[in-house]
Design a protein around this motif. Structure first.
Motif, PDB file in Angstrom:
ATOM      1  N   GLY A  34     -34.893 -74.574  -8.556  1.00  0.00           N
ATOM      2  CA  GLY A  34     -35.550 -75.758  -8.995  1.00  0.00           C
ATOM      3  C   GLY A  34     -36.754 -75.548  -9.792  1.00  0.00           C
ATOM      4  N   ARG A  35     -36.987 -74.189  -9.769  1.00  0.00           N
ATOM      5  CA  ARG A  35     -38.410 -74.008 -10.395  1.00  0.00           C
ATOM      6  C   ARG A  35     -38.152 -72.868 -11.215  1.00  0.00           C
ATOM      7  N   LEU A  36     -39.121 -71.941 -11.915  1.00  0.00           N
ATOM      8  CA  LEU A  36     -38.844 -71.092 -13.031  1.00  0.00           C
ATOM      9  C   LEU A  36     -38.618 -71.619 -14.027  1.00  0.00           C
ATOM     10  N   ARG A  37     -39.234 -72.772 -14.697  1.00  0.00           N
ATOM     11  CA  ARG A  37     -38.943 -73.369 -15.858  1.00  0.00           C
ATOM     12  C   ARG A  37     -40.053 -72.710 -16.810  1.00  0.00           C
ATOM     13  N   VAL A  38     -39.272 -72.065 -17.781  1.00  0.00           N
ATOM     14  CA  VAL A  38     -40.156 -71.168 -18.743  1.00  0.00           C
ATOM     15  C   VAL A  38     -39.745 -71.165 -20.098  1.00  0.00           C
ATOM     16  N   THR A  39     -40.508 -71.080 -21.158  1.00  0.00           N
ATOM     17  CA  THR A  39     -40.325 -71.251 -22.459  1.00  0.00           C
ATOM     18  C   THR A  39     -40.540 -69.895 -23.042  1.00  0.00           C
ATOM     19  N   TYR A  40     -39.643 -69.303 -23.649  1.00  0.00           N
ATOM     20  CA  TYR A  40     -39.937 -67.913 -24.386  1.00  0.00           C
ATOM     21  C   TYR A  40     -39.758 -68.271 -25.878  1.00  0.00           C
ATOM     22  N   HIS A  41     -40.716 -68.446 -26.730  1.00  0.00           N
ATOM     23  CA  HIS A  41     -40.536 -68.622 -28.011  1.00  0.00           C
ATOM     24  C   HIS A  41     -41.240 -67.693 -29.188  1.00  0.00           C
ATOM     25  N   HIS A  42     -40.700 -67.495 -30.215  1.00  0.00           N
ATOM     26  CA  HIS A  42     -41.261 -66.589 -31.173  1.00  0.00           C
ATOM     27  C   HIS A  42     -42.005 -65.390 -30.864  1.00  0.00           C
ATOM     28  N   ASN A  43     -41.243 -64.927 -29.929  1.00  0.00           N
ATOM     29  CA  ASN A  43     -41.448 -63.428 -29.504  1.00  0.00           C
ATOM     30  C   ASN A  43     -41.081 -62.312 -30.327  1.00  0.00           C
ATOM     31  N   TYR A  44     -41.479 -61.263 -30.420  1.00  0.00           N
ATOM     32  CA  TYR A  44     -40.924 -59.977 -31.353  1.00  0.00           C
ATOM     33  C   TYR A  44     -40.525 -59.048 -30.368  1.00  0.00           C
ATOM     34  N   PHE A  45     -39.251 -58.916 -29.944  1.00  0.00           N
ATOM     35  CA  PHE A  45     -38.827 -57.964 -29.127  1.00  0.00           C
ATOM     36  C   PHE A  45     -38.519 -56.507 -30.141  1.00  0.00           C
ATOM     37  N   ASP A  46     -39.663 -55.789 -30.236  1.00  0.00           N
ATOM     38  CA  ASP A  46     -39.532 -54.710 -31.210  1.00  0.00           C
ATOM     39  C   ASP A  46     -39.182 -53.431 -30.434  1.00  0.00           C
ATOM     40  N   GLY A  47     -37.781 -53.316 -30.412  1.00  0.00           N
ATOM     41  CA  GLY A  47     -37.102 -52.272 -29.521  1.00  0.00           C
ATOM     42  C   GLY A  47     -37.714 -52.066 -28.152  1.00  0.00           C
ATOM     43  N   SER A  48     -37.920 -53.086 -27.464  1.00  0.00           N
ATOM     44  CA  SER A  48     -38.126 -53.270 -26.064  1.00  0.00           C
ATOM     45  C   SER A  48     -36.612 -53.291 -25.623  1.00  0.00           C
ATOM     46  N   ASP A  49     -36.482 -52.334 -24.615  1.00  0.00           N
ATOM     47  CA  ASP A  49     -35.077 -51.980 -24.123  1.00  0.00           C
ATOM     48  C   ASP A  49     -34.276 -53.379 -23.573  1.00  0.00           C
ATOM     49  N   GLN A  50     -34.664 -53.650 -22.529  1.00  0.00           N
ATOM     50  CA  GLN A  50     -33.870 -54.518 -21.584  1.00  0.00           C
ATOM     51  C   GLN A  50     -34.781 -55.574 -21.156  1.00  0.00           C
ATOM     52  N   ARG A  51     -34.048 -56.591 -20.402  1.00  0.00           N
ATOM     53  CA  ARG A  51     -34.698 -57.689 -19.634  1.00  0.00           C
ATOM     54  C   ARG A  51     -35.745 -58.730 -20.889  1.00  0.00           C
ATOM     55  N   ASN A  52     -34.942 -59.196 -21.741  1.00  0.00           N
ATOM     56  CA  ASN A  52     -35.745 -59.963 -22.471  1.00  0.00           C
ATOM     57  C   ASN A  52     -35.581 -61.323 -22.785  1.00  0.00           C
ATOM     58  N   PRO A  53     -35.370 -62.137 -21.606  1.00  0.00           N
ATOM     59  CA  PRO A  53     -35.526 -61.938 -20.501  1.00  0.00           C
ATOM     60  C   PRO A  53     -34.389 -61.783 -19.505  1.00  0.00           C
ATOM     61  N   ARG A  54     -34.581 -61.197 -18.350  1.00  0.00           N
ATOM     62  CA  ARG A  54     -33.346 -61.114 -17.273  1.00  0.00           C
ATOM     63  C   ARG A  54     -33.718 -62.252 -16.106  1.00  0.00           C
ATOM     64  N   VAL A  55     -32.909 -63.270 -16.120  1.00  0.00           N
ATOM     65  CA  VAL A  55     -33.237 -64.480 -15.535  1.00  0.00           C
ATOM     66  C   VAL A  55     -32.421 -64.668 -14.260  1.00  0.00           C
ATOM     67  N   ARG A  56     -32.990 -65.065 -13.127  1.00  0.00           N
ATOM     68  CA  ARG A  56     -32.451 -65.492 -11.949  1.00  0.00           C
ATOM     69  C   ARG A  56     -32.728 -67.086 -11.636  1.00  0.00           C
ATOM     70  N   PHE A  57     -31.818 -67.675 -11.373  1.00  0.00           N
ATOM     71  CA  PHE A  57     -32.223 -69.231 -10.533  1.00  0.00           C
ATOM     72  C   PHE A  57     -32.765 -70.328 -11.605  1.00  0.00           C
ATOM     73  N   GLY A  58     -33.660 -69.840 -12.380  1.00  0.00           N
ATOM     74  CA  GLY A  58     -34.455 -70.753 -13.281  1.00  0.00           C
ATOM     75  C   GLY A  58     -33.538 -71.692 -13.993  1.00  0.00           C
ATOM     76  N   TYR A  94     -35.883 -69.452 -27.526  1.00  0.00           N
ATOM     77  CA  TYR A  94     -35.741 -69.841 -28.868  1.00  0.00           C
ATOM     78  C   TYR A  94     -36.555 -69.291 -30.010  1.00  0.00           C
ATOM     79  N   ASN A  95     -36.052 -69.105 -31.071  1.00  0.00           N
ATOM     80  CA  ASN A  95     -36.683 -68.426 -32.418  1.00  0.00           C
ATOM     81  C   ASN A  95     -37.522 -67.159 -31.983  1.00  0.00           C
ATOM     82  N   ASN A  96     -36.785 -66.257 -31.244  1.00  0.00           N
ATOM     83  CA  ASN A  96     -37.385 -65.040 -30.963  1.00  0.00           C
ATOM     84  C   ASN A  96     -36.600 -64.113 -32.009  1.00  0.00           C
TER      85      ASN A  96
END
Length: 344
Positions: A220-244, A250-252
């Motif tokens: 019922g929590r972990l409400r998160v927005t990820y937008h317009h991020n540049y995952f520039d060779g970052s390997d993993q967990r972009n993101p890795r999500v539980r429960f939220g 969007y637009n990453n």
């Protein structure tokens, strides 16, 4: 070719997989310059909830400038609203905190110019861990903005958000070379936006929900927005999500990652308008632990080995806030031009 739910077969290299574009009207012209950086929080950080009307940080408080570790640590720990400007490079001590330093409520921490840096340590936004607390305490850390900073070389996380912290905006930063997470959000934290950041030279990038057994705090929590991020060779967990739920991605722009987004433990993710280039697994619901849920639309996949896995339905982010999408085809131009430091 359209992505299909649950289809994990490998695709030919150089294949382009594009979901049908369903946006009702044009948003920006192809090749257009990125919009000016927002002056206020958007996404979940903008929602009025938990007694907080959006995220304003230190607005209304004094403006101070930190040039030394002692000044910086003093300012971020003070009570009451404060705008803490960071000038130049500040090397954070490790000491007894493993290099994690607490930021108190009602703070804006913002870099000046293009060369403001925090090195050697990370920022903790949240009370000490207590597994027995299963609802937001009255003194939960809240209303914090982190902008225009390069943060690198921490011995733990670069930023950690925990213990029901809420209304946090992490925007236009550069994250690299942390020993653990770049931005971890966990233990009942809520109403967070992570936007226009560049993540590079980092392995475990974004953790949302730290443990399969932590449903009492996280459901019922972990409400998160990820937008317009540049995952520039970052390997993993972009993101890795539980429960939220809802988790809005969007637009990453994803480039050269082992995987993009993983949804597990019945988390609900809306994945839309992203551009994936050379990503082995762009989106997964069959990962580890219980299956997650994911709705995908309007994403573009280029030189990816698997399609996006989808499952179930998810509460739509528009239930909480309005937003405007760039077309996915614009993302490789718009996001690198606008993400990171020196762009606000």
């Amino acid at each position: 070719m359209r992505t299909t739910a649950g289809n994990r077969r490998a695709l030919p290299r150089a294949a382009v997989i594009a979901a049908a574009v369903l946006v009702a009207s044009p948003l920006t012209a192809p090749g257009a310059a990125p919009a000016l950086a927002a002056t206020s929080a958007d996404g979940f950080a903008s929602v009025s909830a938990l007694g907080q009307n959006g995220t304003t940080g230190g607005a209304g408080g004094a403006v101070v400038t930190a040039t030394t570790p002692a000044q910086f640590l003093d300012y971020i720990s003070r009570s009451g609203p404060l705008v803490v400007q960071v000038k130049g490079t500040i090397t954070l001590p490790t000491g007894s905190s493993d290099g994690m330093h607490d930021v108190s409520s009602d703070k804006t921490v913002i870099g000046l110019g293009t060369d403001a840096r925090l090195v050697g340590g990370g920022l903790n936004i949240g009370l000490p861990v207590d597994d027995d607390v299963t609802s937001p305490p009255a003194n939960a850390v809240h209303n914090v903005i982190i902008r225009n900073l390069s943060i690198s070389g921490a011995t733990d996380d670069l930023i950690n958000v925990q213990m029901f912290s809420h209304h946090i905006w992490i925007d236009h930063n550069d994250f690299s070379n942390g020993d653990d997470g770049a931005v971890d959000i966990k233990r009942g934290s809520d109403f967070v936006t992570v936007s226009w950041n560049r993540f590079h030279d980092h392995d475990k990038t974004l953790l949302l929900g730290h443990d399969d057994d932590n449903g009492a705090q996280d459901i019922g929590r972990l409400r998160v927005t990820y937008h317009h991020n540049y995952f520039d060779g970052s390997d993993q967990r972009n993101p890795r999500v539980r429960f939220g739920e809802s988790v809005h991605v969007y637009n990453n722009y994803y480039r050269d990652n082992s995987y993009g987004v993983a949804s597990a433990m019945n988390a609900g993710v809306v994945l839309e308008g992203n551009y994936f280039y050379s990503v082995n697994n762009p989106g997964r619901v069959d990962f580890s632990g219980d299956l997650g849920r994911m709705v995908q639309r309007d994403n573009i996949l280029v030189d990816c080995n698997h399609e996006i896995e989808t499952r179930g339905s998810v509460v739509e982010p528009r239930t909480y806030y309005a937003y405007t999408l760039h077309r996915a085809a614009e993302v490789p131009t718009v996001v690198p031009a606008g993400a990171g430091v020196g762009r606000i």
